[in-house]
Write a protein that holds these residues in place. Structure first.
Motif, PDB file in Angstrom:
ATOM      1  N   GLY A  42       0.766  -1.239   0.000  1.00 19.80           N
ATOM      2  CA  GLY A  42       0.000   0.000   0.000  1.00 19.80           C
ATOM      3  C   GLY A  42       0.794   1.284   0.000  1.00 19.80           C
ATOM      4  N   ALA A  43       2.048   1.260  -0.445  1.00 19.89           N
ATOM      5  CA  ALA A  43       2.835   2.492  -0.496  1.00 19.89           C
ATOM      6  C   ALA A  43       2.287   3.442  -1.572  1.00 19.89           C
ATOM      7  CB  ALA A  43       4.296   2.179  -0.772  1.00 19.89           C
ATOM      8  N   ARG A  44       2.479   4.716  -1.355  1.00 24.08           N
ATOM      9  CA  ARG A  44       2.020   5.717  -2.318  1.00 24.08           C
ATOM     10  C   ARG A  44       2.740   5.586  -3.654  1.00 24.08           C
ATOM     11  NH1 ARG A  44       3.822  11.160  -2.674  1.00 24.08           N
ATOM     12  NH2 ARG A  44       4.865  10.949  -0.648  1.00 24.08           N
ATOM     13  N   VAL A  45       4.046   5.285  -3.620  1.00 24.83           N
ATOM     14  CA  VAL A  45       4.854   5.116  -4.832  1.00 24.83           C
ATOM     15  C   VAL A  45       5.662   3.837  -4.684  1.00 24.83           C
ATOM     16  CG1 VAL A  45       6.655   6.092  -6.309  1.00 24.83           C
ATOM     17  CG2 VAL A  45       5.018   7.617  -5.166  1.00 24.83           C
ATOM     18  N   THR A  46       5.731   3.042  -5.744  1.00 26.21           N
ATOM     19  CA  THR A  46       6.580   1.854  -5.767  1.00 26.21           C
ATOM     20  C   THR A  46       7.648   2.016  -6.842  1.00 26.21           C
ATOM     21  OG1 THR A  46       5.117   0.681  -7.313  1.00 26.21           O
ATOM     22  CG2 THR A  46       4.746   0.332  -4.944  1.00 26.21           C
ATOM     23  N   ALA A  47       8.826   1.484  -6.570  1.00 27.71           N
ATOM     24  CA  ALA A  47       9.939   1.567  -7.526  1.00 27.71           C
ATOM     25  C   ALA A  47      10.792   0.324  -7.380  1.00 27.71           C
ATOM     26  CB  ALA A  47      10.775   2.822  -7.271  1.00 27.71           C
ATOM     27  N   GLY A  48      11.369  -0.134  -8.494  1.00 32.92           N
ATOM     28  CA  GLY A  48      12.231  -1.301  -8.384  1.00 32.92           C
ATOM     29  C   GLY A  48      12.558  -1.929  -9.710  1.00 32.92           C
ATOM     30  N   LEU A  49      12.892  -3.201  -9.644  1.00 28.15           N
ATOM     31  CA  LEU A  49      13.365  -3.972 -10.780  1.00 28.15           C
ATOM     32  C   LEU A  49      12.214  -4.744 -11.416  1.00 28.15           C
ATOM     33  CD1 LEU A  49      16.468  -5.301  -8.875  1.00 28.15           C
ATOM     34  CD2 LEU A  49      16.587  -3.789 -10.871  1.00 28.15           C
ATOM     35  N   CYS A  50      12.281  -4.908 -12.725  1.00 25.08           N
ATOM     36  CA  CYS A  50      11.249  -5.660 -13.440  1.00 25.08           C
ATOM     37  C   CYS A  50      11.878  -6.521 -14.525  1.00 25.08           C
ATOM     38  CB  CYS A  50      10.217  -4.726 -14.079  1.00 25.08           C
ATOM     39  SG  CYS A  50       9.063  -3.976 -12.926  1.00 25.08           S
ATOM     40  N   SER A  51      11.717  -7.822 -14.415  1.00 25.33           N
ATOM     41  CA  SER A  51      12.051  -8.718 -15.511  1.00 25.33           C
ATOM     42  C   SER A  51      10.861  -8.756 -16.470  1.00 25.33           C
ATOM     43  CB  SER A  51      12.355 -10.114 -14.961  1.00 25.33           C
ATOM     44  OG  SER A  51      11.253 -10.611 -14.236  1.00 25.33           O
ATOM     45  N   PRO A  52      11.028  -9.320 -17.668  1.00 26.37           N
ATOM     46  CA  PRO A  52       9.919  -9.287 -18.646  1.00 26.37           C
ATOM     47  C   PRO A  52       8.630  -9.926 -18.154  1.00 26.37           C
ATOM     48  CG  PRO A  52      11.982  -9.827 -19.741  1.00 26.37           C
ATOM     49  CD  PRO A  52      12.271  -9.828 -18.263  1.00 26.37           C
ATOM     50  N   ASP A  53       8.729 -10.893 -17.227  1.00 31.64           N
ATOM     51  CA  ASP A  53       7.539 -11.590 -16.762  1.00 31.64           C
ATOM     52  C   ASP A  53       6.987 -11.033 -15.453  1.00 31.64           C
ATOM     53  OD1 ASP A  53       9.611 -12.389 -15.143  1.00 31.64           O
ATOM     54  OD2 ASP A  53       9.103 -14.529 -15.176  1.00 31.64           O
ATOM     55  N   ALA A  54       7.494  -9.887 -15.007  1.00 25.28           N
ATOM     56  CA  ALA A  54       7.113  -9.343 -13.703  1.00 25.28           C
ATOM     57  C   ALA A  54       6.055  -8.255 -13.829  1.00 25.28           C
ATOM     58  CB  ALA A  54       8.337  -8.789 -12.986  1.00 25.28           C
TER      59      ALA A  54
END
Length: 349
Positions: free
Chosen positions: A115-127
């Protein structure tokens, strides 16, 4: 890459795995602290993180110790995150949640659910996509990968090598268990979670004998067998520090050493992070992802083995399934190479 997000008072960072993974995440955690100096930074980790980081100077303010969750805090199947955990995390009202815990197939849905206001991070093609993301590409150094994520939300950095503070409690633990250790100590760490990353025990023993220094052999209880093989092959006795110290006590032990010779494993990263010189044996793919970034105090000897020595399965294709063989992929690194680099570093002590 990105700017600082306004109104961030509470940050959650997901990094719930092993010792080396934490150490390699420290520069990104420091970059987040630098961008948000007044925010409270909470690590979503494991119980050992809470024990190790409590009261320790550094970027982390507190730790939420996650229960076993498949793909997040556990590699085992069948562990679903309890809804009560998400409820508790939502109550903390995080402004920013940062995922530096792999490609995101399992971890991104977890991060979005808190439930965070903003999310950030890593993404592989299937994520599942986060609000802000960078692509997860297998062959990239972990430190730089995490710093890219920190930069998405305004994180800045001028130091790349991790640093871990050794506390008075760490030194007291070491003294309580081992008393006064000899000067000029060299540590050997012959274990590794993946047995394919292990340099042969006889090679560790020969290198230690040729250096002629007092030696301590480190490891967790599961590595006792390989540690005892090294000790038995040595011509002189060594101090055994296997299963006797917590992570903090191990940090204090490495701080006392003049050099650590190790496989690619968490304790090597810890030794470097407390300021001790290291000589390490790496398989080529692991050196890309997790090797030391500088060479003044840290030397890496690399095996170019590209296929399993038994069945020939490729080690360079991240999509290939792991074969059942545990033979070393780094046995071709010679004792002469390790001793040469160790002696060079010891001359500058």
């Amino acid at each position: 890459m990105g700017g600082v997000i306004e109104g961030v008072d509470r940050i959650a960072v997901l990094r719930a795995n092993a010792l080396g993974d934490l150490v390699l995440a420290v520069p990104a955690l420091e970059a987040l602290r630098r961008a948000y100096p007044g925010a409270r930074l909470t690590l979503l980790g494991r119980p050992w993180h809470a024990r190790f980081l409590e009261g320790r100077p550094g970027p982390v303010d507190d730790v939420v110790a996650l229960p076993p969750i498949s793909g997040v805090s556990s590699t085992a199947d069948g562990h679903k995150a309890p809804e009560s955990l998400f409820e508790g995390l939502r109550e903390r009202r995080f402004d920013l949640a940062v995922q530096i815990h792999g490609g995101g197939r399992h971890s991104n849905p977890f991060v979005r659910a808190i439930g965070a206001r903003v999310t950030a991070g890593l993404c592989s093609p299937d994520a599942e996509r986060l609000d802000l993301w960078v692509p997860y590409v297998h062959f990239q150094h972990e430190i730089l990968r995490h710093l890219e994520v920190a930069a998405l939300v305004g994180g800045t950095f001028d130091v790349f090598e991790p640093w871990i503070a050794v506390t008075g409690a760490d030194r007291a633990e070491l003294a309580r268990v081992y008393g006064e250790l000899p000067s000029g100590l060299v540590a050997l760490h012959p274990g590794a979670t993946d047995p394919r990353r292990r340099w042969p025990a006889r090679s560790f023993a020969e290198a230690a004998d040729r250096l002629g220094r007092p030696v301590v052999i480190t490891g967790v209880e599961a590595e006792r067998e390989v540690a005892e093989k090294v000790a038995a092959a040595m011509r002189r006795p060594a101090v055994m520090a296997v299963g006797t110290l917590g992570v903090g006590g191990l940090a204090a032990l490495y701080e006392r050493c003049h050099l650590v010779i190790s496989n690619d494993t968490g304790p090597r990263h810890l030794a470097a992070a407390v300021g001790t010189a290291t000589v390490s044996v790496y398989w080529c793919g692991n050196l890309i992802n997790a090797g030391p970034l500088t060479r003044t105090r840290h030397r890496s000897l690399m095996s170019w083995t590209a296929e399993c020595p038994v069945c020939g399965v490729s080690g360079l294709d991240p999509r290939a399934e792991r074969c059942p063989h545990d033979e070393s992929w780094v046995a071709d690194v010679t004792v002469d190479e390790v001793v040469e680099q160790a002696e060079y570093l010891l001359r500058g002590e």
